[in-house]
Design a protein around this motif. Structure first.
Motif, PDB file in Angstrom:
ATOM      1  N   ILE A  25      13.632  44.277  23.167  1.00 46.45           N
ATOM      2  CA  ILE A  25      13.523  43.984  24.601  1.00 46.45           C
ATOM      3  C   ILE A  25      14.418  42.831  25.056  1.00 46.45           C
ATOM      4  O   ILE A  25      14.234  42.288  26.145  1.00 46.45           O
ATOM      5  N   ALA A  26      15.433  42.491  24.249  1.00 44.80           N
ATOM      6  CA  ALA A  26      16.456  41.550  24.691  1.00 44.80           C
ATOM      7  C   ALA A  26      17.771  42.318  24.850  1.00 44.80           C
ATOM      8  O   ALA A  26      17.771  43.530  25.082  1.00 44.80           O
ATOM      9  N   HIS A  27      18.895  41.648  24.719  1.00 43.31           N
ATOM     10  CA  HIS A  27      20.212  42.288  24.787  1.00 43.31           C
ATOM     11  C   HIS A  27      21.232  41.355  24.167  1.00 43.31           C
ATOM     12  O   HIS A  27      20.915  40.209  23.805  1.00 43.31           O
ATOM     13  N   SER A  28      22.458  41.808  24.055  1.00 40.38           N
ATOM     14  CA  SER A  28      23.482  41.035  23.352  1.00 40.38           C
ATOM     15  C   SER A  28      23.780  39.700  24.021  1.00 40.38           C
ATOM     16  O   SER A  28      24.192  38.738  23.358  1.00 40.38           O
ATOM     17  N   GLY A  29      23.573  39.609  25.314  1.00 35.94           N
ATOM     18  CA  GLY A  29      23.813  38.352  26.012  1.00 35.94           C
ATOM     19  C   GLY A  29      22.882  37.240  25.576  1.00 35.94           C
ATOM     20  O   GLY A  29      23.145  36.057  25.853  1.00 35.94           O
ATOM     21  N   ALA A  30      21.800  37.592  24.886  1.00 32.45           N
ATOM     22  CA  ALA A  30      20.863  36.572  24.400  1.00 32.45           C
ATOM     23  C   ALA A  30      21.522  35.641  23.383  1.00 32.45           C
ATOM     24  O   ALA A  30      20.993  34.562  23.098  1.00 32.45           O
ATOM     25  N   TRP A  31      22.674  36.044  22.830  1.00 34.13           N
ATOM     26  CA  TRP A  31      23.380  35.214  21.855  1.00 34.13           C
ATOM     27  C   TRP A  31      24.313  34.206  22.504  1.00 34.13           C
ATOM     28  O   TRP A  31      24.969  33.432  21.790  1.00 34.13           O
ATOM     29  N   ALA A  32      24.406  34.182  23.824  1.00 35.73           N
ATOM     30  CA  ALA A  32      25.383  33.316  24.490  1.00 35.73           C
ATOM     31  C   ALA A  32      25.172  31.843  24.148  1.00 35.73           C
ATOM     32  O   ALA A  32      26.134  31.111  23.897  1.00 35.73           O
ATOM     33  N   GLY A  33      23.919  31.388  24.159  1.00 34.04           N
ATOM     34  CA  GLY A  33      23.641  29.990  23.860  1.00 34.04           C
ATOM     35  C   GLY A  33      24.022  29.625  22.443  1.00 34.04           C
ATOM     36  O   GLY A  33      24.605  28.552  22.192  1.00 34.04           O
ATOM     37  N   LEU A  34      23.700  30.501  21.495  1.00 35.67           N
ATOM     38  CA  LEU A  34      24.055  30.236  20.098  1.00 35.67           C
ATOM     39  C   LEU A  34      25.567  30.241  19.927  1.00 35.67           C
ATOM     40  O   LEU A  34      26.120  29.374  19.238  1.00 35.67           O
ATOM     41  N   ALA A  35      26.247  31.198  20.549  1.00 37.54           N
ATOM     42  CA  ALA A  35      27.705  31.264  20.445  1.00 37.54           C
ATOM     43  C   ALA A  35      28.345  29.986  20.985  1.00 37.54           C
ATOM     44  O   ALA A  35      29.270  29.432  20.378  1.00 37.54           O
ATOM     45  N   ALA A  36      27.841  29.501  22.117  1.00 36.05           N
ATOM     46  CA  ALA A  36      28.381  28.269  22.689  1.00 36.05           C
ATOM     47  C   ALA A  36      28.125  27.084  21.765  1.00 36.05           C
ATOM     48  O   ALA A  36      28.983  26.208  21.598  1.00 36.05           O
ATOM     49  N   SER A  37      26.950  27.064  21.133  1.00 40.94           N
ATOM     50  CA  SER A  37      26.606  25.961  20.244  1.00 40.94           C
ATOM     51  C   SER A  37      27.398  26.008  18.942  1.00 40.94           C
ATOM     52  O   SER A  37      27.655  24.970  18.327  1.00 40.94           O
ATOM     53  N   LEU A  38      27.795  27.193  18.507  1.00 44.83           N
ATOM     54  CA  LEU A  38      28.633  27.310  17.309  1.00 44.83           C
ATOM     55  C   LEU A  38      30.069  26.886  17.601  1.00 44.83           C
ATOM     56  O   LEU A  38      30.830  26.610  16.668  1.00 44.83           O
TER      57      LEU A  38
END
Length: 270
Positions: A25-38
């Motif tokens: 019930i999420a989507h690929s955009g849920a990784w945006a915060g982690l990607a920015a933090s990496l």
């Protein structure tokens, strides 16, 4: 069988190629915060599961777990690190079993492998099942809006947004995705895919990091510790003030732990 085309998002521009698999019930955009933090160290290749995000609907007939695993494996165009969250972590685990030459390392964030708890911590699994019963009953009666609302609340913390406060688009996306849950239940609870068959997980030689939230349901650390015992090259870390949704709610802390894990990898895995 012709495979459906799914939406794949790219996040970040780092040299490290990472396959990132989101939760139900999420989507690929849920990784945006982690990607920015990496930061500049990684590029996340993040597919939307069927019936999630910008991908088409699941047909309701195919085995959802098998089909999602196949569609995710198609993104492994070279040896990559894999990060999976919740059900996405189950996909990541299957990829590590089925495609070892294309996996450099594995990060399993709160994997929902309840069959491990059935063996190791049946009392905690019983607590989970009791807590899950309201959304299970809603699914059984076909009340998808109620099922999505209860499912979301169960895996959230007190700090998470409440259902009425979410945008209508977000609620509609969760209702759309909740329909896949019953189809994967047997695989998660009864291990119908045979991942716990003696010798299977012992062959996952790649470095593996298991991550859990200190405020998640008690069954979740039991699952992670159970997998750590069964995987030959696994370590475990807890983000104490996070819940089940830790890569979304605590992206900086999650990224820091993943970065430390990557830095410890042997040269052959980098």
């Amino acid at each position: 069988m012709t495979l459906p085309s799914i939406f794949v998002r790219s996040l970040g521009q780092g040299a490290r190629q990472v396959l990132a698999l989101h939760c139900t019930i999420a989507h690929s955009g849920a990784w945006a915060g982690l990607a920015a933090s990496l930061g500049a160290q990684a590029t996340l290749v993040a597919p939307d599961m069927l019936s999630h995000g910008k991908s088409p609907d699941w047909d309701g007939q195919s085995d959802f777990f098998d089909l999602t695993t196949t569609l995710s494996a198609a993104q492994l165009t070279q040896p990559m690190d894999v990060i999976g969250h919740s059900f996405g972590a189950m996909i990541a685990l299957r990829l590590a079993v089925n495609h070892p030459k294309l996996i450099r390392s594995v990060v399993l964030i709160e994997p929902v492998f309840f069959a491990v708890a059935k063996l190791d911590a049946p009392d905690l699994l019983a607590q989970h099942d009791a807590a899950a019963q309201p959304y299970v009953e809603a699914l059984e009666t076909g009340d998808m809006p109620l099922a999505a609302r209860l499912f979301n609340r169960m895996w959230s913390t007190e700090e998470s947004p409440r259902w009425p406060d979410m945008p209508e688009k977000t609620r509609a996306a969760m209702i759309r995705g909740i329909r896949v849950v019953p189809d994967v239940e047997q695989a998660l609870f009864q291990d119908t895919k045979g991942l716990l068959t003696p010798g299977v997980l012992n062959e996952v030689k790649r470095p593996t990091l298991l991550m859990t939230g200190g405020h998640s349901h008690p069954v979740m650390p039991a699952i992670s510790h159970g997998l750590q015992k069964r995987l030959p090259n696994a370590s475990i870390i807890t983000i104490e003030d996070a819940g089940h949704m830790l890569p979304i709610s605590h992206p900086k802390e999650t990224a820091a732990q993943i970065t430390n894990f990557w830095h410890r990898l042997p040269p052959s895995s980098v």
